[in-house]
Design a protein around this motif. Structure first.
Motif, PDB file in Angstrom:
ATOM      1  N   SER A 187       0.773  -1.145  -0.013  1.00 22.53           N
ATOM      2  CA  SER A 187      -0.040  -0.162   0.049  1.00 22.53           C
ATOM      3  C   SER A 187       0.882   1.344   0.000  1.00 22.53           C
ATOM      4  O   SER A 187       1.809   1.310   0.706  1.00 22.53           O
ATOM      5  CB  SER A 187      -0.703   0.080   1.208  1.00 22.53           C
ATOM      6  OG  SER A 187      -0.298  -0.074   2.471  1.00 22.53           O
ATOM      7  N   ARG A 188       0.353   2.366  -0.630  1.00 24.88           N
ATOM      8  CA  ARG A 188       1.138   3.598  -0.758  1.00 24.88           C
ATOM      9  C   ARG A 188       1.174   4.280   0.836  1.00 24.88           C
ATOM     10  O   ARG A 188       0.349   4.279   1.339  1.00 24.88           O
ATOM     11  CB  ARG A 188       0.663   4.428  -1.685  1.00 24.88           C
ATOM     12  CG  ARG A 188       0.703   3.904  -3.364  1.00 24.88           C
ATOM     13  CD  ARG A 188       0.139   4.883  -4.213  1.00 24.88           C
ATOM     14  NE  ARG A 188      -1.179   5.210  -3.995  1.00 24.88           N
ATOM     15  CZ  ARG A 188      -2.243   5.494  -4.612  1.00 24.88           C
ATOM     16  NH1 ARG A 188      -1.645   5.477  -6.212  1.00 24.88           N
ATOM     17  NH2 ARG A 188      -3.269   5.462  -4.301  1.00 24.88           N
ATOM     18  N   LYS A 189       2.443   4.791   0.900  1.00 22.03           N
ATOM     19  CA  LYS A 189       2.470   5.430   2.052  1.00 22.03           C
ATOM     20  C   LYS A 189       1.310   6.573   2.520  1.00 22.03           C
ATOM     21  O   LYS A 189       1.029   7.156   1.506  1.00 22.03           O
ATOM     22  CB  LYS A 189       3.886   6.173   2.271  1.00 22.03           C
ATOM     23  CG  LYS A 189       4.189   6.858   3.516  1.00 22.03           C
ATOM     24  CD  LYS A 189       5.415   7.408   3.642  1.00 22.03           C
ATOM     25  CE  LYS A 189       5.610   7.954   4.902  1.00 22.03           C
ATOM     26  NZ  LYS A 189       7.152   8.390   5.061  1.00 22.03           N
ATOM     27  N   GLY A 190       0.850   6.450   3.513  1.00 25.49           N
ATOM     28  CA  GLY A 190      -0.294   7.423   3.889  1.00 25.49           C
ATOM     29  C   GLY A 190      -1.692   6.901   3.821  1.00 25.49           C
ATOM     30  O   GLY A 190      -2.797   7.369   4.196  1.00 25.49           O
ATOM     31  N   ASN A 191      -1.689   5.896   2.931  1.00 32.45           N
ATOM     32  CA  ASN A 191      -2.787   5.189   2.512  1.00 32.45           C
ATOM     33  C   ASN A 191      -3.390   4.244   3.577  1.00 32.45           C
ATOM     34  O   ASN A 191      -2.533   3.448   3.994  1.00 32.45           O
ATOM     35  CB  ASN A 191      -3.139   4.627   1.316  1.00 32.45           C
ATOM     36  CG  ASN A 191      -3.150   5.593   0.137  1.00 32.45           C
ATOM     37  OD1 ASN A 191      -3.134   6.883   0.545  1.00 32.45           O
ATOM     38  ND2 ASN A 191      -3.036   5.168  -1.218  1.00 32.45           N
ATOM     39  N   CYS A 192      -4.728   3.921   3.871  1.00 30.88           N
ATOM     40  CA  CYS A 192      -5.217   3.028   4.593  1.00 30.88           C
ATOM     41  C   CYS A 192      -6.507   2.639   4.330  1.00 30.88           C
ATOM     42  O   CYS A 192      -7.357   3.255   3.711  1.00 30.88           O
ATOM     43  CB  CYS A 192      -5.090   3.446   6.237  1.00 30.88           C
ATOM     44  SG  CYS A 192      -5.965   4.769   6.542  1.00 30.88           S
ATOM     45  N   LEU A 193      -7.075   1.407   4.942  1.00 27.00           N
ATOM     46  CA  LEU A 193      -8.372   1.208   4.968  1.00 27.00           C
ATOM     47  C   LEU A 193      -9.103   1.438   5.881  1.00 27.00           C
ATOM     48  O   LEU A 193      -8.802   1.380   7.144  1.00 27.00           O
ATOM     49  CB  LEU A 193      -8.304  -0.513   4.595  1.00 27.00           C
ATOM     50  CG  LEU A 193      -9.782  -1.151   4.048  1.00 27.00           C
ATOM     51  CD1 LEU A 193     -10.122  -0.571   2.509  1.00 27.00           C
ATOM     52  CD2 LEU A 193      -9.563  -2.536   4.084  1.00 27.00           C
ATOM     53  N   GLN A 194     -10.424   2.273   5.522  1.00 24.22           N
ATOM     54  CA  GLN A 194     -11.223   2.528   6.764  1.00 24.22           C
ATOM     55  C   GLN A 194     -12.634   1.863   6.551  1.00 24.22           C
ATOM     56  O   GLN A 194     -12.899   1.201   5.377  1.00 24.22           O
ATOM     57  CB  GLN A 194     -11.324   4.048   6.584  1.00 24.22           C
ATOM     58  CG  GLN A 194     -10.031   4.787   6.843  1.00 24.22           C
ATOM     59  CD  GLN A 194     -10.048   6.386   6.734  1.00 24.22           C
ATOM     60  OE1 GLN A 194     -10.859   6.909   6.046  1.00 24.22           O
ATOM     61  NE2 GLN A 194      -8.978   6.991   6.949  1.00 24.22           N
ATOM     62  N   VAL A 195     -13.589   2.365   7.467  1.00 26.95           N
ATOM     63  CA  VAL A 195     -14.864   1.564   7.421  1.00 26.95           C
ATOM     64  C   VAL A 195     -15.831   2.948   7.363  1.00 26.95           C
ATOM     65  O   VAL A 195     -15.891   3.913   8.203  1.00 26.95           O
ATOM     66  CB  VAL A 195     -15.321   0.702   8.373  1.00 26.95           C
ATOM     67  CG1 VAL A 195     -16.692   0.148   8.207  1.00 26.95           C
ATOM     68  CG2 VAL A 195     -14.337  -0.364   8.426  1.00 26.95           C
ATOM     69  N   HIS A 196     -16.769   3.054   6.358  1.00 28.35           N
ATOM     70  CA  HIS A 196     -17.594   4.078   6.228  1.00 28.35           C
ATOM     71  C   HIS A 196     -19.196   3.520   6.408  1.00 28.35           C
ATOM     72  O   HIS A 196     -19.600   2.446   5.995  1.00 28.35           O
ATOM     73  CB  HIS A 196     -17.620   4.541   4.642  1.00 28.35           C
ATOM     74  CG  HIS A 196     -18.753   5.386   4.109  1.00 28.35           C
ATOM     75  ND1 HIS A 196     -18.518   7.035   4.533  1.00 28.35           N
ATOM     76  CD2 HIS A 196     -19.727   5.286   3.372  1.00 28.35           C
ATOM     77  CE1 HIS A 196     -19.623   7.617   4.177  1.00 28.35           C
ATOM     78  NE2 HIS A 196     -20.231   6.844   3.425  1.00 28.35           N
ATOM     79  N   HIS A 197     -19.864   4.224   6.940  1.00 25.08           N
ATOM     80  CA  HIS A 197     -21.354   4.282   7.338  1.00 25.08           C
ATOM     81  C   HIS A 197     -22.215   4.806   6.240  1.00 25.08           C
ATOM     82  O   HIS A 197     -22.149   6.108   5.923  1.00 25.08           O
ATOM     83  CB  HIS A 197     -21.669   4.894   8.847  1.00 25.08           C
ATOM     84  CG  HIS A 197     -21.154   4.329   9.892  1.00 25.08           C
ATOM     85  ND1 HIS A 197     -20.199   4.486  10.474  1.00 25.08           N
ATOM     86  CD2 HIS A 197     -21.782   3.371  10.671  1.00 25.08           C
ATOM     87  CE1 HIS A 197     -19.813   3.961  11.558  1.00 25.08           C
ATOM     88  NE2 HIS A 197     -21.006   3.170  11.749  1.00 25.08           N
TER      89      HIS A 197
END
Length: 87
Positions: free
Chosen positions: A36-46
């Motif tokens: 994964s690219r630096k600074g990117n992350c997986l999040q959860v959206h409502h």
């Protein structure tokens, strides 16, 4: 006081695992953190913008870029500034 449930961390991990650590919108893969690219992350959206509503059909795994796009489109429950603090 947070609108997120006390077990939000566990709930969000379950959503990410069920999504196989991929963004539902762009398909970015976060299984291998090195890829994964630096600074990117997986999040959860409502989807319905209600943090208290943790029904599985209301939650989706999104990379931070796609998640921010939803919030910029006024499809979120927190401001862009607040979201950027989570990155």
């Amino acid at each position: 006081m947070s609108r997120y449930s006390k077990d939000w961390r566990e709930i969000s991990m379950e959503v990410k695992e069920k999504a196989d650590w991929k963004c539902a919108k762009c398909g970015a893969d976060f299984k291998d953190k090195k890829s994964s690219r630096k600074g990117n992350c997986l999040q959860v959206h409502h989807w319905n913008r209600i943090p208290e509503d943790n029904r599985p059909e209301n939650l989706v795994a999104l990379c931070n870029v796609c998640h921010l796009e939803y919030h910029r489109g006024r499809k979120g429950n927190i401001s862009i500034d607040q979201l950027s603090l989570n990155l």
